[in-house]
Design an enzyme around this catalytic site. Structure first.
Site, PDB file in Angstrom:
ATOM      1  CD  GLU A  28      -2.945  -1.016   2.371  1.00  0.00           C
ATOM      2  OE1 GLU A  28      -2.772  -0.137   3.230  1.00  0.00           O
ATOM      3  OE2 GLU A  28      -3.917  -1.778   2.375  1.00  0.00           O
ATOM      4  CD  GLU A  71      -3.674  -5.737   4.251  1.00  0.00           C
ATOM      5  OE1 GLU A  71      -4.453  -4.866   4.686  1.00  0.00           O
ATOM      6  OE2 GLU A  71      -2.446  -5.598   4.239  1.00  0.00           O
TER       7      GLU A  71
HETATM    8  C1  FCB Z   1      -4.371  -1.874   5.669  1.00  0.00           C
HETATM    9  C2  FCB Z   1      -3.005  -2.253   6.169  1.00  0.00           C
HETATM   10  C3  FCB Z   1      -3.003  -3.240   7.298  1.00  0.00           C
HETATM   11  C4  FCB Z   1      -4.146  -3.014   8.252  1.00  0.00           C
HETATM   12  C5  FCB Z   1      -5.454  -2.883   7.505  1.00  0.00           C
HETATM   13  C6  FCB Z   1      -6.661  -2.697   8.391  1.00  0.00           C
HETATM   14  O1  FCB Z   1      -4.338  -0.601   5.139  1.00  0.00           O
HETATM   15  O2  FCB Z   1      -2.229  -2.797   5.133  1.00  0.00           O
HETATM   16  O3  FCB Z   1      -1.755  -3.195   7.930  1.00  0.00           O
HETATM   17  O4  FCB Z   1      -3.889  -1.934   9.052  1.00  0.00           O
HETATM   18  O5  FCB Z   1      -5.379  -1.822   6.604  1.00  0.00           O
END
Ligand code: FCB
Length: 444
Positions: free
Chosen positions: A169, A352
């Site tokens: 990210e 994620e």
């Molecule tokens: C993302 C991050 C991770 C976590 C989630 C909720 O942006 O990569 O580390 O904090 O959000």
């Protein structure tokens, strides 16, 4: 409560990879065994972290890694996504810290024994403080330091890694960290964000070259987060506002990587807000990737604003998570389908997805129904995107366990495993059991 997918879903096949994800600073603790990083400094700055907490102890993963890997194994997952702490494996003189390297080698070897694939992220925001002291991501040199670190660490890991992600990210480390300052290192100013982001993207491209040389058999790529923007009304000015936000927050990252160009927005930015792009940079940045990692949590709604061009609306009358984020599985499907229409994508991994909820533990049981519902709708949203032609091969739940949620400290719980921070006891939540059963059912 169960998680279910249509019988004929490609996600019911054992070819589809399921995993859980974590990151170094959020779980490891044992800060005394590594160099300080920008998040240590940020945590020590008053009022930056909601509960004034730090990452010094976190989930004590450094001590409890064996128990944690057994826990991961008990969830039946195919893969574990975790990150390497740069300040744990590198010394200031540019050589490896062998203590830190052996910690990760043990993890990689144990994962191999357990037949769990290692998905390694090289940078999940914990920049060594001494590099920040030299300008951090505003200094082009940092990109070359990242490539050097990638070189040494990928040689040390040999063939133990299934997949490398260079960065997690860059929107967060670049924009949140160097433009609006709500993440480390807390720098504020429009003249900084896109400069830092450019050096992050350059670091990615340089590291891809290194990985291709040192580790040609791993699947190498990058993880981007997307918060698709929608217009609050169908007025032309609101539609234009949402489009502008999408250029800033989403396309700004994927376009240079896939197409070797920044969005046209670049030429409309005031000179002092433009990145310092040198000849050849975009060629490096657009080095071909074996996979694109997509992180998705929520969508955003925008309206026209005379000053900035767009302003974000707070969600109303919609379901929210404990982060205040709108639950929107449809936007997830639409995002994946539209990225696939707009870009020549490599295979996509959902690296994620998950939700913070207010969890309560009663008699050792956490009945997190709202989180199960979130996973149910979002797993099916991924399935819908696959049905519409997107090549998605993997899904990782964020997160394995509750952990340090950056500026929110320990107040927000994203785990499918509950962590009691007093005792460090881990308890699988109902969502974790449901996830385990979904994966298990697929194997039969
Ligand atoms: C993302 C991050 C991770 C976590 C989630 C909720 O942006 O990569 O580390 O904090 O959000």
């Amino acid at each position: 409560m169960k998680l279910s997918l249509p019988k004929d879903s490609a996600m019911q096949s054992t070819d589809f990879t399921y995993g859980v994800a974590t990151s170094s600073f959020q779980i490891e603790g044992a800060a005394e065994q590594r160099l300080p990083c920008i998040w240590d400094t940020f945590c020590n700055t008053p009022d930056k972290i909601k509960d004034q907490s730090t990452g010094l102890v976190a989930c004590e993963h450094i001590e409890r890694w064996q128990e944690d890997l057994d826990l991961i194994d008990s969830l039946n997952v195919d893969a574990y996504r975790f990150s390497i702490s740069w300040p744990r494996v590198m010394l200031e003189n540019g050589t490896l810290n062998h203590g830190g390297v052996s910690f990760y080698l043990q993890i990689l070897d144990r994962l191999k024994e357990k037949n769990i694939k290692a998905y390694v992220t090289l940078y999940h925001w914990d920049l060594p403080q001494y590099i920040e002291d030299n300008g951090g991501w505003l200094n082009r040199e940092t990109a070359y330091m990242f490539s050097h670190y990638t070189d040494l660490i990928s040689q040390a890991f040999g063939d133990r890694v299934h997949s490398y992600a260079t960065l997690n990210e860059p929107f967060c480390s670049g924009y949140l960290g160097y433009e609006i300052g709500i993440h480390a290192p807390g720098i504020i100013g429009k003249q900084y964000g896109k400069k830092a982001i450019h050096h992050l993207l350059l670091a990615h491209g340089l590291a891809m070259q290194v990985l291709q040389k040192n580790s040609p058999n791993t699947i190498n790529g990058i993880v981007l987060n997307f918060t698709p923007g929608y217009a609050i009304s169908d007025k032309a000015e609101d539609i234009a506002a949402a489009e502008l936000a999408n250029q800033h927050f989403n396309h700004w990252y994927i376009k240079p990587i896939i197409e070797g160009n920044y969005p046209d927005l670049l030429s409309k930015l005031p000179m002092d807000q433009r990145p310092d792009v040198l000849a050849g940079d975009l060629e490096i940045i657009s080095h071909s990737i074996d996979f694109l990692g997509v992180n998705y949590y929520t969508r955003a709604v925008y309206r026209h604003d005379d000053d900035e061009g767009f302003s974000q609306e707070l969600p109303q009358n919609v379901e929210l998570t404990d982060m205040g984020w709108e639950v929107s599985p449809n936007a997830f499907t639409e995002l994946l389908v539209s990225l696939n229409e707009q870009y020549q994508l490599p295979p996509v991994y959902i690296t994620e997805n998950g939700a913070a909820m207010v969890d309560e533990i009663h008699d050792g049981v956490i009945t997190d129904i709202q989180r199960i519902n979130y996973y149910q709708s979002h797993l099916n949203a991924v399935n819908d995107a696959i049905k519409q032609g997107v090549n998605i091969c993997a899904y990782f739940a964020w997160s394995l366990m509750d952990n340090f949620e950056w500026a929110e400290g320990y107040l927000k719980r994203f785990g499918i495993v509950y962590v009691d921070y007093q005792t460090q006891k881990r308890t699988i939540k109902a969502s974790g059991l449901a996830y385990r059963d979904l994966i298990e059912a697929r194997k039969i």
